[in-house]
Write a protein that holds these residues in place. Structure first.
Motif, PDB file in Angstrom:
ATOM      1  N   SER A   1       0.796  -1.225   0.000  1.00  0.00           N
ATOM      2  CA  SER A   1       0.000   0.000   0.000  1.00  0.00           C
ATOM      3  C   SER A   1       0.827   1.272   0.000  1.00  0.00           C
ATOM      4  N   CYS A   2       1.852   1.312   0.838  1.00  0.00           N
ATOM      5  CA  CYS A   2       2.588   2.565   1.025  1.00  0.00           C
ATOM      6  C   CYS A   2       3.217   3.097  -0.267  1.00  0.00           C
ATOM      7  N   PRO A   3       3.889   2.266  -1.067  1.00  0.00           N
ATOM      8  CA  PRO A   3       4.530   2.799  -2.282  1.00  0.00           C
ATOM      9  C   PRO A   3       3.545   3.359  -3.306  1.00  0.00           C
ATOM     10  N   GLN A   4       2.264   3.053  -3.144  1.00  0.00           N
ATOM     11  CA  GLN A   4       1.265   3.556  -4.079  1.00  0.00           C
ATOM     12  C   GLN A   4       0.775   4.954  -3.716  1.00  0.00           C
ATOM     13  N   LYS A   5       1.195   5.447  -2.567  1.00  0.00           N
ATOM     14  CA  LYS A   5       0.837   6.813  -2.173  1.00  0.00           C
ATOM     15  C   LYS A   5       1.576   7.811  -3.064  1.00  0.00           C
ATOM     16  N   THR A   6       1.009   8.975  -3.218  1.00  0.00           N
ATOM     17  CA  THR A   6       1.472   9.890  -4.263  1.00  0.00           C
ATOM     18  C   THR A   6       2.081  11.205  -3.758  1.00  0.00           C
ATOM     19  N   ASN A   7       2.206  11.374  -2.458  1.00  0.00           N
ATOM     20  CA  ASN A   7       2.720  12.639  -1.938  1.00  0.00           C
ATOM     21  C   ASN A   7       4.207  12.796  -2.235  1.00  0.00           C
ATOM     22  N   ILE A   8       4.570  13.949  -2.749  1.00  0.00           N
ATOM     23  CA  ILE A   8       5.980  14.252  -2.978  1.00  0.00           C
ATOM     24  C   ILE A   8       6.359  15.492  -2.164  1.00  0.00           C
ATOM     25  N   ILE A   9       7.651  15.686  -1.985  1.00  0.00           N
ATOM     26  CA  ILE A   9       8.150  16.820  -1.217  1.00  0.00           C
ATOM     27  C   ILE A   9       7.746  18.124  -1.912  1.00  0.00           C
ATOM     28  N   PRO A  10       7.372  19.156  -1.142  1.00  0.00           N
ATOM     29  CA  PRO A  10       6.985  20.431  -1.765  1.00  0.00           C
ATOM     30  C   PRO A  10       8.011  20.935  -2.778  1.00  0.00           C
ATOM     31  N   PHE A  11       7.499  21.352  -3.920  1.00  0.00           N
ATOM     32  CA  PHE A  11       8.263  21.912  -5.039  1.00  0.00           C
ATOM     33  C   PHE A  11       9.058  20.868  -5.823  1.00  0.00           C
ATOM     34  N   ALA A  12       8.900  19.584  -5.500  1.00  0.00           N
ATOM     35  CA  ALA A  12       9.666  18.553  -6.216  1.00  0.00           C
ATOM     36  C   ALA A  12       9.356  18.588  -7.714  1.00  0.00           C
ATOM     37  N   LYS A  13       8.086  18.593  -8.068  1.00  0.00           N
ATOM     38  CA  LYS A  13       7.738  18.544  -9.492  1.00  0.00           C
ATOM     39  C   LYS A  13       8.162  19.831 -10.209  1.00  0.00           C
ATOM     40  N   GLU A  14       7.969  20.967  -9.563  1.00  0.00           N
ATOM     41  CA  GLU A  14       8.358  22.232 -10.187  1.00  0.00           C
ATOM     42  C   GLU A  14       9.862  22.270 -10.459  1.00  0.00           C
ATOM     43  N   VAL A  15      10.640  21.776  -9.489  1.00  0.00           N
ATOM     44  CA  VAL A  15      12.095  21.775  -9.651  1.00  0.00           C
ATOM     45  C   VAL A  15      12.522  20.782 -10.723  1.00  0.00           C
ATOM     46  N   LEU A  16      11.893  19.611 -10.763  1.00  0.00           N
ATOM     47  CA  LEU A  16      12.224  18.625 -11.787  1.00  0.00           C
ATOM     48  C   LEU A  16      11.876  19.166 -13.180  1.00  0.00           C
ATOM     49  N   ASP A  17      10.759  19.861 -13.282  1.00  0.00           N
ATOM     50  CA  ASP A  17      10.395  20.478 -14.557  1.00  0.00           C
ATOM     51  C   ASP A  17      11.434  21.511 -14.985  1.00  0.00           C
ATOM     52  N   TYR A  18      11.954  22.235 -14.027  1.00  0.00           N
ATOM     53  CA  TYR A  18      12.970  23.244 -14.317  1.00  0.00           C
ATOM     54  C   TYR A  18      14.287  22.599 -14.742  1.00  0.00           C
ATOM     55  N   LEU A  19      14.659  21.512 -14.070  1.00  0.00           N
ATOM     56  CA  LEU A  19      15.959  20.886 -14.312  1.00  0.00           C
ATOM     57  C   LEU A  19      16.003  20.040 -15.578  1.00  0.00           C
ATOM     58  N   LEU A  20      14.895  19.393 -15.897  1.00  0.00           N
ATOM     59  CA  LEU A  20      14.902  18.382 -16.962  1.00  0.00           C
ATOM     60  C   LEU A  20      15.450  18.872 -18.302  1.00  0.00           C
ATOM     61  N   PRO A  21      15.108  20.067 -18.759  1.00  0.00           N
ATOM     62  CA  PRO A  21      15.659  20.507 -20.057  1.00  0.00           C
ATOM     63  C   PRO A  21      17.146  20.851 -20.014  1.00  0.00           C
ATOM     64  N   LYS A  22      17.680  21.025 -18.809  1.00  0.00           N
ATOM     65  CA  LYS A  22      19.045  21.526 -18.660  1.00  0.00           C
ATOM     66  C   LYS A  22      20.059  20.469 -18.254  1.00  0.00           C
ATOM     67  N   TYR A  23      19.597  19.387 -17.610  1.00  0.00           N
ATOM     68  CA  TYR A  23      20.498  18.378 -17.045  1.00  0.00           C
ATOM     69  C   TYR A  23      19.958  16.980 -17.292  1.00  0.00           C
ATOM     70  N   GLU A  24      20.847  15.993 -17.171  1.00  0.00           N
ATOM     71  CA  GLU A  24      20.405  14.607 -17.113  1.00  0.00           C
ATOM     72  C   GLU A  24      20.180  14.266 -15.643  1.00  0.00           C
ATOM     73  N   LEU A  25      19.006  13.766 -15.349  1.00  0.00           N
ATOM     74  CA  LEU A  25      18.612  13.502 -13.965  1.00  0.00           C
ATOM     75  C   LEU A  25      18.609  12.001 -13.699  1.00  0.00           C
ATOM     76  N   HIS A  26      19.069  11.625 -12.506  1.00  0.00           N
ATOM     77  CA  HIS A  26      19.175  10.220 -12.120  1.00  0.00           C
ATOM     78  C   HIS A  26      18.800  10.064 -10.648  1.00  0.00           C
ATOM     79  N   ILE A  27      18.521   8.829 -10.271  1.00  0.00           N
ATOM     80  CA  ILE A  27      18.232   8.479  -8.874  1.00  0.00           C
ATOM     81  C   ILE A  27      19.311   7.518  -8.373  1.00  0.00           C
ATOM     82  N   ILE A  28      19.797   7.748  -7.148  1.00  0.00           N
ATOM     83  CA  ILE A  28      20.610   6.756  -6.433  1.00  0.00           C
ATOM     84  C   ILE A  28      19.918   6.511  -5.107  1.00  0.00           C
ATOM     85  N   THR A  29      19.463   5.290  -4.880  1.00  0.00           N
ATOM     86  CA  THR A  29      18.666   5.003  -3.697  1.00  0.00           C
ATOM     87  C   THR A  29      19.082   3.692  -3.032  1.00  0.00           C
TER      88      THR A  29
END
Length: 231
Positions: free
Chosen positions: A101-129
């Motif tokens: 159940s938990c991984p299906q929740k959709t809350n993200i940190i404030p401004f996460a999507k706005e910042v990703l939208d800003y970064l995506l055209p300028k940088y290659e983005l990756h996750i290390i987890t």
């Protein structure tokens, strides 16, 4: 200012709001399993106990003291026993339902999507987890942020976890990135900041609670909306 080309993000607590998503899930399950009927603990105490036990187990995992299965198999047993239930009273499938159940929740940190939208055209983005393959993929998909990332590197997939230098070296290699043009963003001083510093990668310490510390960091922010000021 240094010219970055590759931005590596931590996922939990940095982009995906683990605390909020977990609290919502635990509240749902508290009601679903009628835990109030035991007259032993409130919903808020249940969530508080989970956070305490979970943080302790993950700290052990980061340091190589326990493995994935030990977190999954012992977490809720420990929680319920400490809250006063007997082993026979512990719901048999509680841990499994939480993990679904938990991984299906959709809350993200404030401004996460706005910042990703800003970064995506300028940088290659990756996750290390340090999270696990199946769970992290579900989180990215549910939160609708998977599309932003070219590479998603999990500790489970390569056998090393932050802060080990091998996971950062692997991330650089698979992303065709160089350390001098890469930046790591994360909320954990031990796994994210010390790990990146171990391979001489610049770091951004995401510190929303303004925790006091003595670590040397390249940059520090309290809100993701501050990232464009760095980049």
């Amino acid at each position: 200012m240094k010219k970055y080309r590759h931005i590596f993000f931590d996922l939990d607590h940095t982009l995906w709001d683990f605390e909020k998503n977990s609290a919502e899930t635990l509240a749902d399950l508290y009601r679903q399993y009628e835990l109030t009927s035991f007259n032993l603990f409130s919903e808020s105490i249940f969530i508080e106990k989970f956070n305490h036990v979970n943080n302790h187990l993950w700290a052990l995992y980061h340091r190589g003291k326990i493995n994935k299965n030990e977190i999954r198999e012992t977490r809720f047993k420990k929680i319920f026993l400490e809250l006063g239930l007997t082993e026979s009273q512990i719901p048999a499938d509680f841990a499994e339902v939480y993990l679904l159940s938990c991984p299906q929740k959709t809350n993200i940190i404030p401004f996460a999507k706005e910042v990703l939208d800003y970064l995506l055209p300028k940088y290659e983005l990756h996750i290390i987890t340090n999270g696990f393959n199946d769970v992290q993929d579900t989180k990215l998909t549910s939160a609708k942020i998977k599309k932003y990332f070219k590479e998603v590197i999990t500790s489970e997939s390569i056998g090393y976890k932050k802060p080990q230098r091998e996971i950062f070296e692997y991330a650089l290699d698979v992303s065709n990135a160089t350390v001098n043009t890469s930046l790591m963003i994360g909320d954990n001083l031990h796994t994210d900041i010390m790990g990146a510093r171990g391979v001489n990668m610049d770091q951004v310490f995401f510190n929303p609670n303004d925790l006091s510390h003595q670590q040397k960091v390249t940059y520090e922010i309290n809100c993701l909306s501050e990232l464009p000021n760095i980049l």
